[in-house]
Design an enzyme around this catalytic site. Structure first.
Site, PDB file in Angstrom:
ATOM      1  N   HIS A 164      -4.477   0.737  -7.915  1.00  0.00           N
ATOM      2  CA  HIS A 164      -4.438   0.740  -9.381  1.00  0.00           C
ATOM      3  C   HIS A 164      -3.931  -0.586  -9.946  1.00  0.00           C
ATOM      4  O   HIS A 164      -4.185  -0.924 -11.095  1.00  0.00           O
ATOM      5  CB  HIS A 164      -3.590   1.905  -9.911  1.00  0.00           C
ATOM      6  CG  HIS A 164      -2.112   1.668  -9.835  1.00  0.00           C
ATOM      7  ND1 HIS A 164      -1.340   2.050  -8.766  1.00  0.00           N
ATOM      8  CD2 HIS A 164      -1.257   1.089 -10.717  1.00  0.00           C
ATOM      9  CE1 HIS A 164      -0.092   1.720  -8.981  1.00  0.00           C
ATOM     10  NE2 HIS A 164       0.005   1.137 -10.162  1.00  0.00           N
ATOM     11  N   LYS A 223      13.737  -4.915 -13.626  1.00  0.00           N
ATOM     12  CA  LYS A 223      12.405  -4.366 -13.365  1.00  0.00           C
ATOM     13  C   LYS A 223      11.402  -5.388 -13.854  1.00  0.00           C
ATOM     14  O   LYS A 223      11.273  -5.625 -15.062  1.00  0.00           O
ATOM     15  CB  LYS A 223      12.210  -3.032 -14.090  1.00  0.00           C
ATOM     16  CG  LYS A 223      10.805  -2.453 -13.949  1.00  0.00           C
ATOM     17  CD  LYS A 223      10.692  -1.096 -14.630  1.00  0.00           C
ATOM     18  CE  LYS A 223       9.242  -0.624 -14.704  1.00  0.00           C
ATOM     19  NZ  LYS A 223       8.602  -0.541 -13.385  1.00  0.00           N
ATOM     20  N   ASP A 246       4.593   0.698   0.816  1.00  0.00           N
ATOM     21  CA  ASP A 246       4.487   1.237  -0.539  1.00  0.00           C
ATOM     22  C   ASP A 246       3.872   0.238  -1.511  1.00  0.00           C
ATOM     23  O   ASP A 246       2.976   0.604  -2.285  1.00  0.00           O
ATOM     24  CB  ASP A 246       5.883   1.648  -1.035  1.00  0.00           C
ATOM     25  CG  ASP A 246       5.828   2.432  -2.331  1.00  0.00           C
ATOM     26  OD1 ASP A 246       4.851   3.171  -2.547  1.00  0.00           O
ATOM     27  OD2 ASP A 246       6.779   2.314  -3.133  1.00  0.00           O
ATOM     28  N   LYS A 290      -4.800   5.398  -2.543  1.00  0.00           N
ATOM     29  CA  LYS A 290      -3.932   4.936  -1.477  1.00  0.00           C
ATOM     30  C   LYS A 290      -2.871   5.999  -1.217  1.00  0.00           C
ATOM     31  O   LYS A 290      -2.647   6.846  -2.095  1.00  0.00           O
ATOM     32  CB  LYS A 290      -3.307   3.589  -1.832  1.00  0.00           C
ATOM     33  CG  LYS A 290      -2.078   3.636  -2.751  1.00  0.00           C
ATOM     34  CD  LYS A 290      -1.445   2.276  -2.856  1.00  0.00           C
ATOM     35  CE  LYS A 290      -0.140   2.335  -3.610  1.00  0.00           C
ATOM     36  NZ  LYS A 290       0.978   2.926  -2.912  1.00  0.00           N
ATOM     37  N   LYS A 342      -5.027  -3.481 -13.665  1.00  0.00           N
ATOM     38  CA  LYS A 342      -4.153  -4.016 -14.713  1.00  0.00           C
ATOM     39  C   LYS A 342      -4.751  -5.283 -15.314  1.00  0.00           C
ATOM     40  O   LYS A 342      -5.247  -6.155 -14.596  1.00  0.00           O
ATOM     41  CB  LYS A 342      -2.761  -4.330 -14.134  1.00  0.00           C
ATOM     42  CG  LYS A 342      -1.935  -3.112 -13.747  1.00  0.00           C
ATOM     43  CD  LYS A 342      -0.630  -3.545 -13.101  1.00  0.00           C
ATOM     44  CE  LYS A 342       0.269  -2.350 -12.786  1.00  0.00           C
ATOM     45  NZ  LYS A 342       0.963  -1.848 -13.972  1.00  0.00           N
ATOM     46  N   HIS A 359      -0.513  -3.588  -3.181  1.00  0.00           N
ATOM     47  CA  HIS A 359      -0.426  -4.212  -4.499  1.00  0.00           C
ATOM     48  C   HIS A 359      -0.193  -5.725  -4.419  1.00  0.00           C
ATOM     49  O   HIS A 359      -0.937  -6.526  -4.992  1.00  0.00           O
ATOM     50  CB  HIS A 359       0.728  -3.605  -5.307  1.00  0.00           C
ATOM     51  CG  HIS A 359       0.608  -2.141  -5.556  1.00  0.00           C
ATOM     52  ND1 HIS A 359      -0.591  -1.479  -5.585  1.00  0.00           N
ATOM     53  CD2 HIS A 359       1.552  -1.202  -5.811  1.00  0.00           C
ATOM     54  CE1 HIS A 359      -0.380  -0.193  -5.844  1.00  0.00           C
ATOM     55  NE2 HIS A 359       0.911  -0.003  -5.981  1.00  0.00           N
ATOM     56  N   ASP A 382      -9.238  26.805  -2.364  1.00  0.00           N
ATOM     57  CA  ASP A 382      -8.709  26.100  -1.200  1.00  0.00           C
ATOM     58  C   ASP A 382      -9.755  25.110  -0.701  1.00  0.00           C
ATOM     59  O   ASP A 382     -10.941  25.459  -0.593  1.00  0.00           O
ATOM     60  CB  ASP A 382      -8.372  27.126  -0.106  1.00  0.00           C
ATOM     61  CG  ASP A 382      -7.566  26.528   1.034  1.00  0.00           C
ATOM     62  OD1 ASP A 382      -7.839  25.366   1.416  1.00  0.00           O
ATOM     63  OD2 ASP A 382      -6.680  27.215   1.544  1.00  0.00           O
TER      64      ASP A 382
END
Length: 461
Positions: free
Chosen positions: A172, A325, A229, A142, A176, A234, A89
């Site tokens: 992240h 996408k 988000d 994050k 890239k 990003h 813990d």
């Protein structure tokens, strides 16, 4: 007195090693680091689960298999030889004493907190109490706060134990290859930088479209929404790389300094700078409040008050359940002052297109003469497609950089807080956002008069 940070960390400790992030991203990245010869230091996983080392090894094998479909047994054997596991813990001092024993003679670890931010302070204080914080680095995931006040409070908590130089805040996206290429193309090509300013560029738009919903993550998503988000972190980082001045060199503080200057120049957002939307069916998702005002789509307009960018609008849009996408940047140039030949539609100005994912490519939109007797033109794009088959995974690069003390791809405290300052005025709008049909480009009526000059360019599949 803080211990001097070493040139390189001598161990990696992953808190939350049994969690979803570790399974999807961190463990496959460690495998890749070993494959490339970039990792030969001990890796200690820490989590509450009462696992054996064999169970962690099976979890790692499953993670690698899911990511790459097969396992190189020689590489995997080397990774297993580095692995250790501590169960406990985070609120129990014994957990950190066990971690100290597992580290043995290694005094300069990188602690990677792949755990909720609410536990950052608990872990940092536990490390200090066990005498294993000095000379170490700390990498945190994050979300780094949910507004300016909470970001400042979180920074203050971390700085009780770790100096800013030792703190590595991850986005992240910055790991890239395609994102780093934005900066490289800008400053490594002599023909680009002279026209990269308000005299030649009319507008900039960044789109991050996802063709799926919230995938059963209703409770989490209803706390954050599209802006928190992906936009505030990003996509804002993409905007910064498009807008920064050339750094003096590649050192981390030089690039961070330039990012901070842009952040200081971005006007805080106002309500008229934002269009929010919510896809039809979101309120029926498990974990979502029945009357939730949380946005699943957001389009935002930014103004940057610098000599280079005054008067050039920057637009960002992002959302769930959109037609494709894709993540894409369109930098649209001003039209020639006189149409010497034929006129052409307003949406056919010259542009540079950066496709950031899932494919990675760079395109330049030009006009050329159509074959035939008349001086009639047509729009074409000259495109270069990148081979991404063996690109480093974002977490692979970021873990390696943090262990080596390279800070270029991490967010500094002042930048993290300035970013929240831009967004603070428009967070948590209590009004219900307009609905949009899944498979559309957001709420049609609300978006009618909210677009860059020349209109939005929708990424193609």
């Amino acid at each position: 007195m803080r211990a001097m940070l070493p040139a390189s960390s001598d161990a990696l400790v992953v808190f939350g090693v049994t969690g979803d992030l570790a399974h999807k991203m961190i463990l496959p990245s460690l495998y890749q680091m070993v494959r490339r010869g970039h990792l030969d230091k001990p890796v200690v996983g820490v989590a509450l689960d009462e696992w054996s080392l064999d169970q962690l090894a099976e979890r790692a094998r499953d993670a690698v298999t899911r990511q790459f479909e097969s396992v190189d047994e020689a590489v995997f054997s080397k990774l297993l030889g580095l692995l250790h596991y501590v169960s406990g813990d985070y609120k129990d001092d014994q957990t950190f004493r066990d971690l100290r024993d597992a580290l043995g003679t290694h005094k300069h670890p990188l602690y990677y907190l792949a755990i909720p931010p609410s536990l950052f302070g608990t872990v940092a204080r536990g490390l200090e109490a066990a005498g294993i914080a000095q000379g170490a680095r700390l990498m945190v995931e994050k979300p780094f706060g949910r507004d300016l006040a909470s970001a400042k409070a979180l920074n203050a908590t971390l700085h009780e134990v770790f100096e800013e130089e030792a703190v590595f805040r991850i986005d992240h996206f910055l790991g890239k290859e395609a994102i780093q290429n934005l900066l490289y193309i800008r400053f490594a090509n002599a023909f680009i930088e002279p026209i990269w300013n308000r005299n030649y560029i009319e507008s900039v738009q960044v789109t991050m479209a996802e063709d799926f919903g919230i995938k059963g993550r209703g409770r989490f998503y209803d706390e954050v929404g599209a802006i928190r988000d992906v936009v505030q972190n990003h996509l804002l980082n993409v905007l910064l790389l498009l807008a920064v001045e050339p750094p003096v060199n590649g050192e981390s503080d030089d690039l961070s300094d330039e990012k901070v200057q842009v952040l200081k120049a971005i006007r805080p957002l106002e309500k008229d700078d934002v269009v929010r939307g919510q896809f039809i069916g979101y309120l029926d998702e498990p974990g979502v409040a029945v009357d939730s005002p949380r946005e699943t789509f957001a389009a935002l307009r930014f103004a940057i008050d610098t000599w280079r960018w005054q008067g050039v609008p920057f637009y960002i849009r992002a959302g769930k359940n959109l037609p494709v996408k894709a993540t894409e940047v369109i930098v649209r140039f001003r039209r020639p002052p006189i149409a010497v030949f034929d006129g052409f539609p307003k949406d056919q100005a010259n542009y540079v297109r950066f496709r950031l994912g899932p494919e990675v490519e760079t395109g330049i939109g030009v006009r050329r003469k159509k074959a035939g007797g008349d001086m009639v033109g047509e729009a074409v794009e000259l495109t270069a497609l990148d081979d991404t088959s063996d690109d480093m995974m974002p977490y692979e690069r970021l873990i390696g950089d943090a262990m080596a003390g390279k800070r270029q791809l991490f967010t500094r405290q002042d930048a993290a807080e300035l970013a929240w300052k831009v967004f603070d005025p428009i967070l948590d709008d209590p009004e219900a956002p307009p609905r949009y049909a899944p498979g559309s480009w957001g709420p049609e009526d609300a978006m009618k008069d909210f677009e860059p000059p020349g209109g939005w360019v929708d990424p193609k599949e």
